[in-house]
Design a protein around this motif. Structure first.
Motif, PDB file in Angstrom:
ATOM      1  N   GLY A  30     103.835 -58.737  77.300  1.00  0.00           N
ATOM      2  CA  GLY A  30     105.227 -58.309  77.226  1.00  0.00           C
ATOM      3  C   GLY A  30     106.190 -59.439  77.549  1.00  0.00           C
ATOM      4  N   SER A  31     107.469 -59.113  77.598  1.00  0.00           N
ATOM      5  CA  SER A  31     108.519 -60.134  77.682  1.00  0.00           C
ATOM      6  C   SER A  31     108.487 -60.945  78.968  1.00  0.00           C
ATOM      7  CB  SER A  31     109.900 -59.480  77.509  1.00  0.00           C
ATOM      8  OG  SER A  31     110.148 -58.556  78.552  1.00  0.00           O
ATOM      9  N   VAL A  32     108.134 -60.318  80.081  1.00  0.00           N
ATOM     10  CA  VAL A  32     108.081 -61.065  81.343  1.00  0.00           C
ATOM     11  C   VAL A  32     106.956 -62.093  81.291  1.00  0.00           C
ATOM     12  CG1 VAL A  32     107.638 -60.890  83.828  1.00  0.00           C
ATOM     13  CG2 VAL A  32     109.153 -59.244  82.713  1.00  0.00           C
ATOM     14  N   ALA A  33     105.790 -61.685  80.823  1.00  0.00           N
ATOM     15  CA  ALA A  33     104.662 -62.618  80.701  1.00  0.00           C
ATOM     16  C   ALA A  33     104.933 -63.688  79.654  1.00  0.00           C
ATOM     17  CB  ALA A  33     103.395 -61.849  80.345  1.00  0.00           C
ATOM     18  N   HIS A  34     105.672 -63.337  78.602  1.00  0.00           N
ATOM     19  CA  HIS A  34     105.935 -64.264  77.503  1.00  0.00           C
ATOM     20  C   HIS A  34     107.099 -65.210  77.782  1.00  0.00           C
ATOM     21  CE1 HIS A  34     103.942 -61.364  74.366  1.00  0.00           C
ATOM     22  NE2 HIS A  34     103.090 -61.852  75.250  1.00  0.00           N
ATOM     23  N   GLY A  35     107.838 -64.976  78.856  1.00  0.00           N
ATOM     24  CA  GLY A  35     108.937 -65.870  79.181  1.00  0.00           C
ATOM     25  C   GLY A  35     110.176 -65.698  78.331  1.00  0.00           C
ATOM     26  N   ASP A  36     110.357 -64.493  77.734  1.00  0.00           N
ATOM     27  CA  ASP A  36     111.534 -64.284  76.890  1.00  0.00           C
ATOM     28  C   ASP A  36     112.288 -63.001  77.260  1.00  0.00           C
ATOM     29  OD1 ASP A  36     110.090 -62.129  75.578  1.00  0.00           O
ATOM     30  OD2 ASP A  36     109.081 -63.649  74.381  1.00  0.00           O
ATOM     31  N   ALA A  37     112.227 -62.625  78.533  1.00  0.00           N
ATOM     32  CA  ALA A  37     112.893 -61.399  78.972  1.00  0.00           C
ATOM     33  C   ALA A  37     114.406 -61.593  79.036  1.00  0.00           C
ATOM     34  CB  ALA A  37     112.370 -60.978  80.344  1.00  0.00           C
ATOM     35  N   ASN A  38     115.127 -60.543  78.686  1.00  0.00           N
ATOM     36  CA  ASN A  38     116.580 -60.513  78.795  1.00  0.00           C
ATOM     37  C   ASN A  38     116.994 -59.606  79.937  1.00  0.00           C
ATOM     38  OD1 ASN A  38     117.007 -62.228  76.627  1.00  0.00           O
ATOM     39  ND2 ASN A  38     117.324 -60.589  75.146  1.00  0.00           N
ATOM     40  N   THR A  39     118.223 -59.767  80.351  1.00  0.00           N
ATOM     41  CA  THR A  39     118.790 -58.858  81.330  1.00  0.00           C
ATOM     42  C   THR A  39     119.594 -57.783  80.600  1.00  0.00           C
ATOM     43  OG1 THR A  39     120.062 -58.746  83.409  1.00  0.00           O
ATOM     44  CG2 THR A  39     120.914 -60.206  81.682  1.00  0.00           C
ATOM     45  N   PRO A  40     119.635 -56.547  81.044  1.00  0.00           N
ATOM     46  CA  PRO A  40     118.953 -56.022  82.223  1.00  0.00           C
ATOM     47  C   PRO A  40     117.450 -55.876  81.992  1.00  0.00           C
ATOM     48  CG  PRO A  40     120.043 -54.229  81.053  1.00  0.00           C
ATOM     49  CD  PRO A  40     120.463 -55.505  80.377  1.00  0.00           C
ATOM     50  N   LEU A  41     116.685 -56.125  83.036  1.00  0.00           N
ATOM     51  CA  LEU A  41     115.233 -56.039  82.950  1.00  0.00           C
ATOM     52  C   LEU A  41     114.817 -54.629  83.351  1.00  0.00           C
ATOM     53  CD1 LEU A  41     112.666 -57.599  82.361  1.00  0.00           C
ATOM     54  CD2 LEU A  41     112.632 -58.347  84.742  1.00  0.00           C
ATOM     55  N   THR A  42     114.175 -53.934  82.442  1.00  0.00           N
ATOM     56  CA  THR A  42     113.873 -52.514  82.682  1.00  0.00           C
ATOM     57  C   THR A  42     112.394 -52.184  82.734  1.00  0.00           C
ATOM     58  OG1 THR A  42     114.028 -52.060  80.303  1.00  0.00           O
ATOM     59  CG2 THR A  42     116.035 -51.765  81.617  1.00  0.00           C
ATOM     60  N   ASP A  43     111.510 -53.119  82.347  1.00  0.00           N
ATOM     61  CA  ASP A  43     110.085 -52.760  82.343  1.00  0.00           C
ATOM     62  C   ASP A  43     109.209 -54.000  82.378  1.00  0.00           C
ATOM     63  OD1 ASP A  43     109.226 -53.503  79.411  1.00  0.00           O
ATOM     64  OD2 ASP A  43     111.117 -52.416  79.221  1.00  0.00           O
ATOM     65  N   VAL A  44     107.939 -53.768  82.643  1.00  0.00           N
ATOM     66  CA  VAL A  44     106.944 -54.818  82.683  1.00  0.00           C
ATOM     67  C   VAL A  44     105.648 -54.251  82.118  1.00  0.00           C
ATOM     68  CG1 VAL A  44     106.033 -54.318  84.987  1.00  0.00           C
ATOM     69  CG2 VAL A  44     106.072 -56.678  84.165  1.00  0.00           C
ATOM     70  N   ASP A  45     104.787 -55.124  81.587  1.00  0.00           N
ATOM     71  CA  ASP A  45     103.548 -54.674  80.945  1.00  0.00           C
ATOM     72  C   ASP A  45     102.348 -55.419  81.518  1.00  0.00           C
ATOM     73  OD1 ASP A  45     104.664 -53.048  78.499  1.00  0.00           O
ATOM     74  OD2 ASP A  45     105.806 -54.908  78.545  1.00  0.00           O
ATOM     75  N   LEU A  46     101.268 -54.691  81.708  1.00  0.00           N
ATOM     76  CA  LEU A  46     100.025 -55.303  82.159  1.00  0.00           C
ATOM     77  C   LEU A  46      98.848 -54.428  81.750  1.00  0.00           C
ATOM     78  CD1 LEU A  46      99.269 -54.573  85.872  1.00  0.00           C
ATOM     79  CD2 LEU A  46     101.403 -53.781  84.835  1.00  0.00           C
ATOM     80  N   GLY A  47      97.657 -54.987  81.865  1.00  0.00           N
ATOM     81  CA  GLY A  47      96.466 -54.219  81.531  1.00  0.00           C
ATOM     82  C   GLY A  47      95.329 -54.553  82.460  1.00  0.00           C
ATOM     83  N   VAL A  48      94.380 -53.627  82.574  1.00  0.00           N
ATOM     84  CA  VAL A  48      93.157 -53.851  83.332  1.00  0.00           C
ATOM     85  C   VAL A  48      91.995 -53.741  82.356  1.00  0.00           C
ATOM     86  CG1 VAL A  48      93.103 -51.406  84.025  1.00  0.00           C
ATOM     87  CG2 VAL A  48      91.733 -53.088  85.275  1.00  0.00           C
ATOM     88  N   VAL A  49      91.089 -54.721  82.404  1.00  0.00           N
ATOM     89  CA  VAL A  49      89.934 -54.747  81.522  1.00  0.00           C
ATOM     90  C   VAL A  49      88.697 -54.436  82.348  1.00  0.00           C
ATOM     91  CG1 VAL A  49      88.606 -56.079  79.844  1.00  0.00           C
ATOM     92  CG2 VAL A  49      91.064 -56.515  80.119  1.00  0.00           C
ATOM     93  N   LEU A  50      88.029 -53.336  82.037  1.00  0.00           N
ATOM     94  CA  LEU A  50      86.841 -52.943  82.773  1.00  0.00           C
ATOM     95  C   LEU A  50      85.700 -53.940  82.546  1.00  0.00           C
ATOM     96  CD1 LEU A  50      88.506 -50.260  82.722  1.00  0.00           C
ATOM     97  CD2 LEU A  50      86.306 -49.067  82.701  1.00  0.00           C
ATOM     98  N   ALA A  51      84.877 -54.109  83.555  1.00  0.00           N
ATOM     99  CA  ALA A  51      83.664 -54.896  83.387  1.00  0.00           C
ATOM    100  C   ALA A  51      82.779 -54.205  82.347  1.00  0.00           C
ATOM    101  CB  ALA A  51      82.928 -55.023  84.717  1.00  0.00           C
ATOM    102  N   SER A  52      81.979 -54.972  81.633  1.00  0.00           N
ATOM    103  CA  SER A  52      81.176 -54.439  80.526  1.00  0.00           C
ATOM    104  C   SER A  52      80.329 -53.250  80.941  1.00  0.00           C
ATOM    105  CB  SER A  52      80.287 -55.543  79.949  1.00  0.00           C
ATOM    106  OG  SER A  52      81.073 -56.572  79.411  1.00  0.00           O
ATOM    107  N   LYS A  53      79.699 -53.315  82.101  1.00  0.00           N
ATOM    108  CA  LYS A  53      78.830 -52.222  82.545  1.00  0.00           C
ATOM    109  C   LYS A  53      79.631 -50.944  82.759  1.00  0.00           C
ATOM    110  CE  LYS A  53      75.288 -51.050  85.958  1.00  0.00           C
ATOM    111  NZ  LYS A  53      74.534 -51.534  87.152  1.00  0.00           N
ATOM    112  N   ALA A  54      80.784 -51.065  83.412  1.00  0.00           N
ATOM    113  CA  ALA A  54      81.622 -49.888  83.679  1.00  0.00           C
ATOM    114  C   ALA A  54      82.213 -49.326  82.402  1.00  0.00           C
ATOM    115  CB  ALA A  54      82.733 -50.256  84.654  1.00  0.00           C
ATOM    116  N   ALA A  55      82.400 -50.186  81.392  1.00  0.00           N
ATOM    117  CA  ALA A  55      83.015 -49.742  80.137  1.00  0.00           C
ATOM    118  C   ALA A  55      82.027 -49.023  79.231  1.00  0.00           C
ATOM    119  CB  ALA A  55      83.594 -50.951  79.405  1.00  0.00           C
ATOM    120  N   GLY A  56      80.746 -49.070  79.575  1.00  0.00           N
ATOM    121  CA  GLY A  56      79.693 -48.530  78.718  1.00  0.00           C
ATOM    122  C   GLY A  56      79.939 -47.171  78.099  1.00  0.00           C
TER     123      GLY A  56
END
Length: 343
Positions: free
Chosen positions: A52-78
């Motif tokens: 998203g924009s915060v991670a990409h370094g192109d966020a504008n004001t007003p800042l209203t959100d942020v994006d992230l993800g969690v990637v499960l380990a292969s065994k847990a994702a089975g």
């Protein structure tokens, strides 16, 4: 009195007006770290990524959100993935972890899972930009793709329950483009996102950024970056949908008829071209007026009619041609604006 600013100065001043502040960015990143820690705690052995924009370094004001993800380990994702279990249990697990970890600091915290297509929606009940209603976060629960290229991300609106994507590569590509262009990429994207938001129905912002990845790859003046983007984007949209820059997902869908998007891009291209031509010809007010048609909230209008009328009168007195090919019409001596400026 209207100042005769260069296009470079106007764009630099405009992008500073919309650039996210250090205070907004610091608080957004702090909250993102808190969410990432909760997500990793919820799934042992998992990793997190930012997009998203915060991670990409192109966020504008007003800042209203942020994006992230969690990637499960292969065994847990089975047990999860297309044809197997849906992402809903994973979304509920990360919801509970976030609620447990953050509720004390954010008493108005609410977290939505039901009805969410791709990500858990976190509402902090507390904005990072003064005067805004709230600040939110999308937290994606993803699993590795068997090929090692990209991820499976949730899509609760389809039978398979999952889509293929590569947000990690997307972020890496954007950061590389910023480095390759000496930050011009991020500044141009900020301006383009603002331009996009001036329309009643904006394009998908990721579509804009994906097109930028294909055409902005070296340092240049901001006005030239806009010219290159609108020229390239109009041509590419006319051909069809924009491909996924990472090459793992399908084309980026448009949220409106393609002919309308093409017309919008083409109109902006004509005004940027005209602004550059006017500036080269020594008509700063006319150049500013043309740029105002593209970025009306960032660039103040400067009526170039008098400037153009004076130039045309001098041309006629000297026996020159009255129409130079720069969008001038025979009625320019009257105090009206011309269609060439996009009115």
């Amino acid at each position: 009195m209207v100042r005769k600013e260069s296009l470079a100065a106007l764009l630099d001043e405009g992008r500073r007006k919309i650039q996210v502040t250090d205070e907004e960015l610091a608080e957004a990143k702090r909250r993102r770290r808190l969410l990432a820690a909760s997500a990793r705690r919820a799934f042992a052995g998992s990793t997190t990524y930012f997009n998203g924009s915060v991670a990409h370094g192109d966020a504008n004001t007003p800042l209203t959100d942020v994006d992230l993800g969690v990637v499960l380990a292969s065994k847990a994702a089975g047990p999860y993935g297309p044809g197997r279990k849906s992402a809903l249990p994973l979304m509920e697990i990360v919801r509970d972890a976030i609620r447990e970890d953050l509720s004390d600091e954010f008493p108005k915290l609410t977290i939505e899972v039901i009805g969410r297509r791709r990500a858990v929606l976190v509402r902090f009940g507390d904005p990072v930009t003064p005067g805004q209603a709230d600040f939110t976060a999308d937290v994606m629960t993803a699993i590795p793709h068997a090929s090692g290229r990209g991820l499976y991300i949730p899509n609760t609106k389809i039978a398979a329950g999952w889509d293929r994507a590569d947000p990690i590569t997307h972020t890496r590509m954007v950061l590389q483009a910023i480095d390759d262009t000496n930050v011009v990429f991020a500044r141009a994207v900020r301006l383009l996102k603002h331009w996009n938001g001036t329309h009643s129905k904006p394009m998908c912002s990721w579509n804009i950024k994906a097109l930028c990845l294909d055409c902005l790859d070296e340092p240049m003046a901001l006005i030239n970056a806009l010219q290159i983007f609108f020229t390239y984007a109009a041509d590419e949209i006319d051909k069809g949908p924009t491909p996924d820059p990472a090459g793992v997902a399908g084309p980026i869908p448009l949220n409106m008829p393609r002919v309308k998007v093409h017309k919008r891009l083409s109109t902006a291209r004509k005004n940027i071209d005209l602004a550059i031509e006017h500036e080269k010809a020594g008509r700063p007010l006319s150049a500013q007026h043309a740029l105002h048609q593209v970025l009306p909230e960032l660039v103040p209008d400067a009526d170039g009619t008098a400037e153009e009328a004076d130039r045309l009168a001098r041309t006629i007195r000297s026996g020159g041609t009255s129409v130079s090919g720069l969008g001038l019409v025979s009625g320019l001596l009257a105090p009206t604006r011309t269609r060439a400026w996009g009115d």
